[in-house]
Enzyme design. Sequence first.
Site, PDB file in Angstrom:
ATOM      1  N   ASP A  95       0.864  -1.181   0.000  1.00 42.60           N
ATOM      2  CA  ASP A  95       0.000   0.000   0.000  1.00 42.60           C
ATOM      3  C   ASP A  95       0.902   1.234   0.000  1.00 42.60           C
ATOM      4  O   ASP A  95       2.122   1.117   0.086  1.00 42.60           O
ATOM      5  CB  ASP A  95      -0.946  -0.014   1.203  1.00 42.60           C
ATOM      6  N   ASP A 269      -7.749  -7.822   0.674  1.00 50.59           N
ATOM      7  CA  ASP A 269      -6.778  -8.026   1.756  1.00 50.59           C
ATOM      8  C   ASP A 269      -7.427  -7.587   3.052  1.00 50.59           C
ATOM      9  O   ASP A 269      -8.341  -6.762   3.049  1.00 50.59           O
ATOM     10  CB  ASP A 269      -5.514  -7.194   1.533  1.00 50.59           C
ATOM     11  N   CYS A 307     -12.009 -29.255   7.798  1.00 51.30           N
ATOM     12  CA  CYS A 307     -10.794 -28.574   7.346  1.00 51.30           C
ATOM     13  C   CYS A 307      -9.607 -29.534   7.345  1.00 51.30           C
ATOM     14  O   CYS A 307      -9.438 -30.329   8.267  1.00 51.30           O
ATOM     15  CB  CYS A 307     -10.504 -27.386   8.270  1.00 51.30           C
ATOM     16  N   CYS A 309      -6.368 -28.391   7.109  1.00 53.85           N
ATOM     17  CA  CYS A 309      -5.142 -27.620   7.305  1.00 53.85           C
ATOM     18  C   CYS A 309      -4.244 -28.303   8.336  1.00 53.85           C
ATOM     19  O   CYS A 309      -4.668 -29.200   9.065  1.00 53.85           O
ATOM     20  CB  CYS A 309      -5.469 -26.184   7.732  1.00 53.85           C
ATOM     21  N   CYS A 312      -5.737 -28.326  11.901  1.00 51.26           N
ATOM     22  CA  CYS A 312      -6.861 -29.246  12.122  1.00 51.26           C
ATOM     23  C   CYS A 312      -6.448 -30.709  12.003  1.00 51.26           C
ATOM     24  O   CYS A 312      -7.065 -31.586  12.611  1.00 51.26           O
ATOM     25  CB  CYS A 312      -8.007 -28.916  11.159  1.00 51.26           C
ATOM     26  N   HIS A 338      -4.814 -21.621  10.680  1.00 54.57           N
ATOM     27  CA  HIS A 338      -6.146 -22.123  10.310  1.00 54.57           C
ATOM     28  C   HIS A 338      -6.988 -21.049   9.630  1.00 54.57           C
ATOM     29  O   HIS A 338      -7.620 -21.303   8.598  1.00 54.57           O
ATOM     30  CB  HIS A 338      -6.879 -22.662  11.543  1.00 54.57           C
TER      31      HIS A 338
END
Length: 380
Positions: A95, A269, A307, A309, A312, A338
């Site tokens: 930015d 974002d 999930c 991931c 998890c 996560h």
Amino acid sequence: MEPAIKYRLIKTEKHTGARLGEIITPHGTFPTPMFMPVGTQATVKTLAPEELDEMGAGIILANTYHLWLRPGEDIVEQAGGLHKFMNWDKGILTDSGGFQVFSLASNRNITEEGVTFKNEINGSKMFLSPEKAIQIENALRPDIMMSFDECPPYFESYDYVKHSVERTSRWAERGLKAHQNPDWQALFGIVQGAGFEDLRKQSAADLVSLDFPGYSIGGLSVGESKEEMNRVLEFTTPLLPTNKPRYLMGVGTTDSLIDGVIRGVDMFDCVLPTRIARNGTVMTSHGRLVVKNAKYARDFTPLDDQCNCYTCRNYTRAYIRHLMKTDESFGMRLASYHNLYYLLNLMKRVRQAIMDDNLLELREEVFEQYGYNLPNAKNF
């Protein structure tokens, strides 16, 4: 001259007009719509770049203002730019620092030339102009840079926002002239105008006439309602070229991501997923879960049974709650991993839904999980 980045439209969803595409950058190609994890200080809090890569992040965001203050853009440049400095070989967007100047700094004074403000770290007087912002971003060497703009409060008066929009357009033109590396760094214009349709039109027309390689929609998710944000997007995104990326700044709740995609946005974002994770709140396929709550003390199931991931697959709610209650940083890390995985995976599902022309069904499913259809629904 070839543009620094290219946008390729692959498919338009037949019920909503949502766009499936890809953005080709000097550091690889990533699919859109895409959520960008925020790495304010050249790091996504608690996570390694290798982890962001394995969970499917194609581009991350770094903060020009903070990196200017510490360690200084000259140090990052000497390191070979942000990619080398932080060991991340995919896309980076910075930015302009404008938002932080307006939201964080005290005693600021905005003039046509730029903004004078107080350094929040040591109290010294600082000055940021469109030229200075672009000089810093050129030194940081991201793939995509933002123009220096003013982000006026959403509920400011019409006259204030009108003057602000006109100055932001002049600043955008000055930034474009100051830009040193247009062949390998893409500079985006930022459309402002709060909730005023004619000012958004004016801002978009000004910026499109300057032929930026991409466009951001700023000044939303700053206190207005979700309905208000959707209303502004409905009349703003159609003003932007279809052959260039459209980026909605600072938005990361599950409902706003899907609603933004439906209204033609390609990039998002937000600090939200990592910020709430550090406080023990996680996003799941069953809605929002506060893992610090006492009812999870003996719950030996994963955060989200749907999930896959790292968190998890390996850790339980009871263990993560214990870590959170004892202020162990590993708990924040597991929850952050996560949440980012959840949002990146949600965007993957959104892209598939565009391909299959069933984005509205996915919206219905996610809104049901989060209770967005109920009165007094939580924010994420």
